[in-house]
Design a protein around this motif. Structure first.
Motif: not given
Length: 226
Positions: A93-103
């Motif tokens: 659907x023309x969106x973006x998924x970003x994966x990583x980590x957060x502090x």
């Protein structure tokens, strides 16, 4: 293992897409070469990833429009601490998924983090997953059937050892459907994943000791329902 042929094919596809979308920049670049060496005013400007640089029509902040009408933007997501993106996938659907980590947003020391962003760069949702230790997402694989994703990385909060491979199945709204830690007594880290049809994922772990019984080979398959 990195598939070099696949990377080469992806690079070729993106280059063809770039050329088809920027004919006016291409024409201006050829014209610029008549009066400037390399077509640019400064020699360092010749070090661009494509066949020619983009020519800008208008710009405001980190958003600009090139002479072909393409919009280019840059956005940052996160809080006051370290927030890092490790993997990015496009959705149907023309969106973006970003994966990583957060502090910045955590249940403990560091949480796995998935952010869904629209094609215009607006945040749709952001979800963090983890416990009291360090939990990281290294790779995402989009699931076209559900609109969600598989996320793999490692966890120090759950599992059997110092760090275990961590696999999450996340739905289109960012809710985790299931989570699974895989590993032995020492550190077990996943490098990448490959998604197959029917919800099957292959993991490529990097483990410093003989793999435990639940991780019998350098590559292992994991069904979506497990």
């Amino acid at each position: 293992m990195i598939n070099r042929e696949h990377l080469k094919a992806l690079h070729q596809r993106e280059m063809e897409r770039f050329l088809s979308r920027t004919p006016k920049s291409a024409a201006l670049f050829e014209k610029a070469k008549e009066v400037m060496p390399g077509g640019v005013p400064m020699s360092w400007m010749s070090k661009w990833p494509g066949k020619y640089p983009l020519f800008v029509e208008s710009a405001q902040g980190a958003h600009f429009i090139d002479v072909d009408g393409n919009e280019i933007w840059s956005k940052n997501f996160g809080g006051e601490a370290w927030d890092i993106g490790m993997s990015i996938v496009a959705t149907k659907d023309d969106n973006i998924l970003i994966g990583g980590h957060t502090e910045s947003i955590t249940n403990g020391e560091e949480d796995a983090w998935v952010v869904k962003v629209s094609g215009e760069g607006e945040q749709i949702w952001a979800k963090n997953f983890g416990g009291k230790g360090k939990d990281v997402i290294a790779s995402l694989a989009y699931d076209e059937k559900t609109g969600g994703c598989f996320a793999v990385g490692h966890t120090e909060s759950f599992g059997n050892g110092m760090a275990d491979i961590w696999v999450l199945k996340i739905d289109a709204s960012g809710k985790d459907i299931w989570k699974k830690a895989i590993g032995g007594e020492k550190a077990d880290i996943v490098q990448c994943q490959t998604k197959f049809g029917d919800g099957e994922v292959m993991l490529s772990p990097c483990t410093p000791h003989p793999p435990p019984r639940d991780l019998p080979a350098p590559q292992t398959h994991l069904k979506a329902g497990r």
